[in-house]
Design a protein around this motif. Structure first.
Motif, short mmCIF file in Angstrom:
data_model
loop_
_atom_site.label_atom_id
_atom_site.label_comp_id
_atom_site.label_asym_id
_atom_site.label_seq_id
_atom_site.Cartn_x
_atom_site.Cartn_y
_atom_site.Cartn_z
N LEU A 85 0.83 -1.21 0.00
CA LEU A 85 0.00 0.00 0.00
C LEU A 85 0.87 1.26 0.00
N GLU A 86 2.01 1.20 0.68
CA GLU A 86 2.94 2.34 0.66
C GLU A 86 3.43 2.61 -0.75
N GLU A 89 0.77 4.45 -2.67
CA GLU A 89 0.74 5.85 -2.25
C GLU A 89 1.87 6.61 -2.92
N ASP A 90 3.02 5.95 -3.09
CA ASP A 90 4.15 6.60 -3.76
C ASP A 90 3.83 6.86 -5.23
N TYR A 92 0.91 7.56 -6.44
CA TYR A 92 0.05 8.75 -6.46
C TYR A 92 0.86 10.02 -6.20
N GLN A 93 1.68 10.01 -5.16
CA GLN A 93 2.45 11.20 -4.80
C GLN A 93 3.44 11.59 -5.89
N HIS A 117 -4.82 -5.18 -2.96
CA HIS A 117 -5.41 -3.84 -2.77
C HIS A 117 -6.44 -3.84 -1.66
N TYR A 120 -8.58 -0.70 0.02
CA TYR A 120 -7.84 0.49 -0.43
C TYR A 120 -7.97 0.71 -1.93
N ASP A 123 -10.29 3.59 -3.36
CA ASP A 123 -9.79 4.94 -3.09
C ASP A 123 -8.64 5.29 -4.02
N HIS A 124 -7.73 4.32 -4.20
CA HIS A 124 -6.57 4.57 -5.06
C HIS A 124 -7.01 4.81 -6.50
N LYS A 127 -8.51 8.29 -6.93
CA LYS A 127 -7.52 9.37 -6.93
C LYS A 127 -6.73 9.40 -8.24
#
Length: 221
Positions: A85-86, A89-90, A92-93, A117, A120, A123-124, A127
């Motif tokens: 999951l990290e 997030e990377d 997306y960022q 997933h 989560y 949501d991913h 986004k």
């Protein structure tokens, strides 16, 4: 991967941090840290994650068999569902500030990604699709008609002889190699040279890939 008390002590040693130094970076009292390291207190998972983040932000990498080392420049290893999951997030960022919102993904079985997933995933996807307007090109195995991301991704088939069950992700200036074993393991490389080399390889595979047949029927099921 959950870190151990031995790894906490070793990581502090590598960084030459006192318990007070670690406390300042995690908002966990030095007294509590001492009790955890001495085995007097069983830490919560959230506490271990706070420790891990503080150490990783300082350049520490936790490896198999309770290993601790300084992270090689530009290379990180993320493990387990938290690491998985990290990683997303990377993605997306990184795309938030990247010039190109294109993501190239090869050797994919979408069922594996959906499994890890969990909740989560929705949501991913929201986004990535709605906030960033990102576009994916995804190479799957010839004959696979499972296309859950077809509303923001373009799928093509790799011939069976070229398909291997080791996906890679290209986004921004980063390459992620993903291993699905007992738990996910992501080797994340931040290098414009490496990213460009794999991007060229991907484009060649994309040109030689096949347009999926029966795409519409499969996606409606």
């Amino acid at each position: 991967m959950t870190i151990t008390t031995a790894q906490i002590r070793a990581a502090r040693g590598l960084l030459n941090w006192t318990q007070h130094d670690l406390s300042e970076r995690t908002d966990i009292s030095a007294t509590s840290i001492g009790a955890i390291e001495n085995g007097q207190t069983m830490p919560r998972e959230s506490t271990l994650q706070a420790f891990r983040k503080a150490f990783e932000d300082a350049g520490i990498e936790f490896t198999d068999n309770q290993g601790v080392a300084f992270r090689t420049a530009g290379v990180r290893t993320l493990t387990g569902r938290n690491g998985y999951l990290e990683f997303f997030e990377d993605v997306y960022q990184t795309l938030e500030t990247a010039k190109s919102k294109e993501v190239l993904v090869s050797n994919v079985d979408e069922r594996q990604f959906e499994y890890w997933h969990g909740k989560y995933g929705g949501d991913h996807v929201s986004k990535i699709k709605n906030d960033l307007k990102a576009h994916y090109k995804i190479l799957v195995k010839e004959g696979d008609t499972y296309f859950p991301a077809e509303n923001y991704a373009q799928y093509r088939w790799l011939t069976a002889k070229l398909f291997v069950s080791v996906p890679f992700y290209l986004y921004g200036e980063k390459l992620a190699i993903i291993l699905f074993e007992n738990e996910p393991k992501i080797i994340l490389i931040e290098s414009s040279l490496v990213a460009q080399a794999f991007r060229i390889q991907f484009q060649e595979m994309w040109q030689d890939s096949l347009e999926p047949s029966f795409k519409k029927e499969a996606s409606q099921k």
